[in-house]
Write an enzyme that holds these catalytic residues in place. Structure first.
Site, PDB file in Angstrom:
ATOM      1  N   GLY A  94       0.773  -1.239   0.000  1.00 45.15           N
ATOM      2  CA  GLY A  94       0.000   0.000   0.000  1.00 45.15           C
ATOM      3  C   GLY A  94       0.804   1.289   0.000  1.00 45.15           C
ATOM      4  O   GLY A  94       0.312   2.320  -0.452  1.00 45.15           O
ATOM      5  N   GLU A 107       4.200   3.864   6.251  1.00 45.19           N
ATOM      6  CA  GLU A 107       2.981   3.046   6.158  1.00 45.19           C
ATOM      7  C   GLU A 107       1.905   3.825   5.404  1.00 45.19           C
ATOM      8  O   GLU A 107       1.880   5.057   5.452  1.00 45.19           O
ATOM      9  CB  GLU A 107       2.535   2.687   7.584  1.00 45.19           C
ATOM     10  CG  GLU A 107       1.232   1.952   7.725  1.00 45.19           C
ATOM     11  CD  GLU A 107       1.232   0.539   7.163  1.00 45.19           C
ATOM     12  OE1 GLU A 107       1.592   0.385   5.970  1.00 45.19           O
ATOM     13  OE2 GLU A 107       0.840  -0.393   7.868  1.00 45.19           O
ATOM     14  N   ASP A 139      -4.982   1.793  11.045  1.00 41.57           N
ATOM     15  CA  ASP A 139      -6.401   1.600  11.340  1.00 41.57           C
ATOM     16  C   ASP A 139      -6.513   1.177  12.814  1.00 41.57           C
ATOM     17  O   ASP A 139      -6.508   2.017  13.698  1.00 41.57           O
ATOM     18  CB  ASP A 139      -6.904   0.550  10.337  1.00 41.57           C
ATOM     19  CG  ASP A 139      -8.381   0.279  10.394  1.00 41.57           C
ATOM     20  OD1 ASP A 139      -9.095   0.748   9.498  1.00 41.57           O
ATOM     21  OD2 ASP A 139      -8.814  -0.421  11.312  1.00 41.57           O
ATOM     22  N   LYS A 172      -6.671   6.575  11.123  1.00 41.70           N
ATOM     23  CA  LYS A 172      -8.072   6.614  11.573  1.00 41.70           C
ATOM     24  C   LYS A 172      -8.054   6.610  13.097  1.00 41.70           C
ATOM     25  O   LYS A 172      -8.071   5.543  13.712  1.00 41.70           O
ATOM     26  CB  LYS A 172      -8.828   5.388  11.064  1.00 41.70           C
ATOM     27  CG  LYS A 172      -8.987   5.310   9.563  1.00 41.70           C
ATOM     28  CD  LYS A 172      -9.704   4.013   9.179  1.00 41.70           C
ATOM     29  CE  LYS A 172      -9.851   3.885   7.686  1.00 41.70           C
ATOM     30  NZ  LYS A 172     -10.365   2.561   7.291  1.00 41.70           N
ATOM     31  N   VAL A 218     -11.090   3.562   2.497  1.00 39.07           N
ATOM     32  CA  VAL A 218     -10.595   4.404   1.405  1.00 39.07           C
ATOM     33  C   VAL A 218      -9.740   3.598   0.421  1.00 39.07           C
ATOM     34  O   VAL A 218      -9.166   2.568   0.792  1.00 39.07           O
ATOM     35  CB  VAL A 218      -9.756   5.598   1.938  1.00 39.07           C
ATOM     36  CG1 VAL A 218     -10.615   6.554   2.745  1.00 39.07           C
ATOM     37  CG2 VAL A 218      -8.572   5.122   2.780  1.00 39.07           C
ATOM     38  N   ASP A 246      -5.648  -0.229  -1.883  1.00 36.42           N
ATOM     39  CA  ASP A 246      -6.482  -1.044  -2.764  1.00 36.42           C
ATOM     40  C   ASP A 246      -7.797  -1.465  -2.119  1.00 36.42           C
ATOM     41  O   ASP A 246      -7.962  -1.423  -0.905  1.00 36.42           O
ATOM     42  CB  ASP A 246      -5.748  -2.325  -3.145  1.00 36.42           C
ATOM     43  CG  ASP A 246      -5.679  -3.302  -1.984  1.00 36.42           C
ATOM     44  OD1 ASP A 246      -5.297  -2.880  -0.871  1.00 36.42           O
ATOM     45  OD2 ASP A 246      -6.044  -4.480  -2.165  1.00 36.42           O
ATOM     46  N   ARG A 251      -5.513   0.931  -6.858  1.00 37.56           N
ATOM     47  CA  ARG A 251      -4.301   1.582  -6.333  1.00 37.56           C
ATOM     48  C   ARG A 251      -3.832   2.740  -7.221  1.00 37.56           C
ATOM     49  O   ARG A 251      -3.125   3.625  -6.759  1.00 37.56           O
ATOM     50  CB  ARG A 251      -3.144   0.567  -6.260  1.00 37.56           C
ATOM     51  CG  ARG A 251      -3.374  -0.564  -5.282  1.00 37.56           C
ATOM     52  CD  ARG A 251      -2.075  -1.326  -5.065  1.00 37.56           C
ATOM     53  NE  ARG A 251      -2.258  -2.628  -4.448  1.00 37.56           N
ATOM     54  CZ  ARG A 251      -2.306  -2.855  -3.140  1.00 37.56           C
ATOM     55  NH1 ARG A 251      -2.219  -1.845  -2.298  1.00 37.56           N
ATOM     56  NH2 ARG A 251      -2.452  -4.072  -2.671  1.00 37.56           N
TER      57      ARG A 251
END
Ligand code: 5GP
Length: 181
Positions: free
Chosen positions: A51, A105, A109, A137, A159, A165, A171
């Site tokens: 990511g 990162e 989350d 978050k 998101v 993704d 992505r």
């Protein structure tokens, strides 16, 4: 991909929530903070794949330091809900003993992934470890984490885009999109 107000990724629809201009502005801000805080040091950036690949590429080009980057992999996410299971850190091919480390990162989350990664890396006795995340978050955090660098805090919605993704897709956008259905 060209900018669209909404995008379809598989069966889900997403609406634009963080435009490219805002992302780039926040990345420049964080890169300046890191460059200032680490002046005179040669940190190792450890970008967590998959990511963070776009974020890492943009962030590193704004860093004004002699530094290294390496890429590691560990996955804890399937679909739109955190599984809670955290897999091994793989691909760490640089000796971080005695070095300052900055983890790069895409999104924090629950924080479980980062907590696990910190434990794994601390076992190798780096000089220090800081976390740099594109998104956070705050309402979802389940563990106490000291996140020194964060580009943007977001609400508890799924998101995609800019490296993030949904089930492998989505992505390749310059903006970030939030799920609507
Ligand atoms: P945590 O362990 O903090 O709960 O989860 C972190 C990982 O979950 C991230 O590295 C990312 O892969 C995934 N993740 C968490 N929230 C989202 C989200 O809103 N969108 C996407 N695409 N991935 C997410």
């Amino acid at each position: 991909m060209k900018e669209h107000k909404t995008i379809q990724v598989k069966e889900k629809t997403f609406v634009i929530s963080i435009p490219e201009s805002e992302l780039q502005e926040q990345i420049k801000r964080v890169a300046a903070e890191i460059s200032r805080d680490y002046a005179g040091c040669q940190p190792v950036f450890l970008a967590v794949l998959n990511g963070s690949f776009i974020f890492a590429a943009d962030l590193l080009r704004e860093i004004d330091l002699h530094c290294e980057i390496s890429f590691v992999k560990l996955a804890s996410y399937e679909g739109t809900k955190t599984t809670g299971s955290v897999r091994e850190v793989i691909g760490l091919n640089v000796d971080i003993t005695g070095r300052p480390v900055i983890i790069v990162e895409d999104i924090v989350d629950t924080g479980l992934t980062m907590a696990h990664m910190l434990d794994t890396l601390k076992a190798q006795n780096p000089a220090s470890i800081d976390i740099c995340t594109l998104l956070l978050k705050p309402s979802k955090l389940q563990v106490k984490l000291d996140i020194r660098y964060c580009c943007k805090e977001i609400p508890d919605d799924f998101v995609v885009g800019y490296g993030l993704d949904y089930d492998g897709f989505g992505r390749n956008t310059k903006d970030i999109y939030t799920i609507i259905k």
